[in-house]
Each structure stands twice: as C-alpha cells, then as structure tokens.
Scaffold this motif. Structure first.
Motif, PDB file in Angstrom:
ATOM      1  N   GLY A 252      40.360  62.175  74.763  1.00 21.44           N
ATOM      2  CA  GLY A 252      40.463  61.261  76.225  1.00 21.44           C
ATOM      3  C   GLY A 252      39.052  61.132  76.977  1.00 21.44           C
TER       4      GLY A 252
ATOM      5  N   LYS B 129      51.478  62.313  74.432  1.00 17.31           N
ATOM      6  CA  LYS B 129      51.388  63.426  75.313  1.00 17.31           C
ATOM      7  C   LYS B 129      52.533  63.578  76.417  1.00 17.31           C
ATOM      8  CE  LYS B 129      46.509  62.998  74.723  1.00 17.31           C
ATOM      9  NZ  LYS B 129      45.170  63.695  74.878  1.00 17.31           N
TER      10      LYS B 129
ATOM     11  N   GLU C 232      39.890  67.201  65.473  1.00 15.47           N
ATOM     12  CA  GLU C 232      40.005  66.443  66.934  1.00 15.47           C
ATOM     13  C   GLU C 232      38.791  67.482  67.736  1.00 15.47           C
ATOM     14  OE1 GLU C 232      43.693  64.148  67.937  1.00 15.47           O
ATOM     15  OE2 GLU C 232      43.699  66.246  68.580  1.00 15.47           O
TER      16      GLU C 232
HETATM   17  C1  PEP Z   1      44.862  63.321  71.377  1.00 11.48           C
HETATM   18  O1  PEP Z   1      45.390  63.939  72.237  1.00 11.48           O
HETATM   19  O2  PEP Z   1      45.230  63.903  70.175  1.00 11.48           O
HETATM   20  C2  PEP Z   1      43.678  62.379  71.187  1.00 11.48           C
HETATM   21  C3  PEP Z   1      43.156  62.136  70.521  1.00 11.48           C
HETATM   22  O3  PEP Z   1      43.638  61.895  72.391  1.00 11.48           O
HETATM   23  P1  PEP Z   1      42.574  60.459  72.685  1.00 11.48           P
HETATM   24  O4  PEP Z   1      42.943  59.560  71.734  1.00 11.48           O
HETATM   25  O5  PEP Z   1      43.119  59.881  74.156  1.00 11.48           O
HETATM   26  O6  PEP Z   1      41.235  60.957  72.870  1.00 11.48           O
END
Ligand code: PEP
Length: 255
Positions: free
Chosen positions: A177, A15, A171
């Motif tokens: 997050g 990110k 996701e």
């Molecule tokens: C992402 O940003 O693709 C993600 C999965 O973030 P996190 O692992 O922090 O939940």
C-alpha cells in the motif's frame, strides 16, 4: 516443469473494501474479460470481505474466476464470536483463503504458529491456503530479510502442505500500500530463497507457487512478474480496479 514456468496466479485481496454493488460490478467485469480471452495463461482469484464471498462465488459459477476468503479461524466451528471458519468459506463457494497477511499479523497479533493452524484448517476444509510472509522495513534495513522469511515460513507452513493446497505470498511489509517495491533483483533473491526452502521441505516444493505482493499495478507488473521464481501476484489496491487487475494478469500471462 521448471518452477519459473508454473502457471501464474493473480490474486486480488480486496481487504475491507466493497459492497454488494461493487462486488457485482467488479466480478462481472472480470468475468467478461476472462470470457473474451479463454486461453489466458494465468489463474485469477478475487478475495472479497467475508460477507461477499457467497455472492462472488454465485456470480462466478461456470467461469474461470475463483473466489477466496481473506482469513479463517483455526477451528471449523464453535464459540468464536465474529470469526469465520475455513469450512464456512468452502461452503460459501470459496476455493482459497489468505492466511498470515501482515495486516492480520500486525492488527490482530497473529503469530506464525496460529497462521500454520489456520493453513491446516484451510486444508482440512479443502481450501488452498495462501500463506503470507514478509519483512518490515526495519528488518530489511538491518539485513535480516532472509532470516525473517526463513523463520516465518518455517513457523507458518503446515507439514501437510502440498503444491495442490499451498501458495506462498512474499509481501515485504514496507511495500504494501505504499507505492514502493523492491528491485527485481531483490525479489529474485527472496523468491530463490523461498524456493530453496520449499524444495528442501517438500517433494513437490518445485511446483508450489510463490507470489510477489506489495504495490503491484499494471505499470510495474511487467518487470515484477517475469522475475525468476515469481509465479504470480497478490494484489491489494489495484485489485479493486478491473482494468488494473486485468493488466497485471495479462503481464503475468505474457499475453
Ligand atoms: C496486499 O494487501 O496484499 C497488498 C499487496 O496490497 P497492495 O497491492 O495495495 O500493496
């Protein structure tokens, strides 16, 4: 090869985090771990912010660690101030690019049609596109998860996709997050659904990798990475710590 046995990909999405110094430290650390375990049965990828892609790619030269971008424009060049093209990422040494991440869909109003155009641009530049899909908490609560995934996939995956240039990342937005994850059973249901669509659309649909993403860390990777049709992880926060990222890679590789 059965789809559940595809070689896992562990992709780190940094990110908007990092610096030149942090890029150097994290990449060198991961490179060292990979060198000490050359038989690791998983592919590793880091996706730093655009200014650090070339640096990371130079550092990984000759190693198995791959580098990618976090987004690209749908055009390869032109009057698009502030944007980065897939051709530029490839020129900088990138091999992959994430498109359609929920943070881009939310922060930049990106819809599936644009995501498909970006994935197509990635393919034209010789990159592997990681196309992200996932439901919000409200969509999940009203039982719409599979419908949302179907329509996002249908809109976001370009017709020229093949196993060599496409990875899907499931996701759930509410899991990114937050420290919350779906149950392995829920992940299995969604991944089986995605596999069914890929098989229906593409001859090599059984070989396309489907990653799970959303609060994956070393301590939960064991249960998430061995769910049927999970072929690796897209990792956000935990990808900024070499130890955590490596633990996820080991869990996925069954090492
Ligand atoms: C992402 O940003 O693709 C993600 C999965 O973030 P996190 O692992 O922090 O939940």
């Amino acid at each position: 090869m059965s789809a559940s046995r595809l070689r896992p990909l562990i992709a780190g999405n940094w990110k908007m985090n990092g610096s030149r110094a942090q890029t150097e430290a994290l990449v060198q650390d991961l490179k060292g771990r990979l060198a000490s375990q050359p038989g690791l049965a998983a592919d590793l990828l880091v996706c730093p912010p655009a200014p650090y892609v070339a640096q990371a790619a130079a550092l990984t030269a000759g190693s198995a660690l791959a580098v990618g971008g976090q987004d690209c424009h749908a055009k390869q060049s032109g009057a698009h101030t502030g944007d980065v093209s897939a051709a530029m990422l490839a020129d900088a040494g990138g091999r992959y690019v994430i498109v359609g991440h929920s943070e881009r869909r939310a922060d930049h109003g990106e819809g599936s049609e644009l995501v498909a155009a970006k994935a197509k641009a990635a393919h034209e530049a010789g990159l592997i596109a990681i196309v992200c899909v996932g439901e919000t908490e409200a969509e999940r609560d009203r039982g719409a998860t599979l419908d949302v995934i179907s329509s996002q996939l249908e809109g976001s995956v370009p017709a020229d996709a093949e196993a060599a240039n496409l990875v899907i990342a499931y996701e759930p937005v509410w899991a990114i997050g937050t420290g919350r994850t779906p149950t392995p059973e829920d992940v299995a249901t969604v991944h089986a659904h995605i596999r069914g669509l890929l098989k229906a659309w593409f001859k090599d649909g059984p070989e396309m990798r489907i990653l799970y993403g959303g609060s994956v860390k070393g301590s939960n990777a064991g249960s998430l990475m061995h769910v049927p049709e999970v072929n690796g992880a897209l990792v956000g926060g935990a990808s900024l710590k070499a130890e955590e990222f490596w633990a996820i890679a080991l869990a996925a590789a069954g090492a």
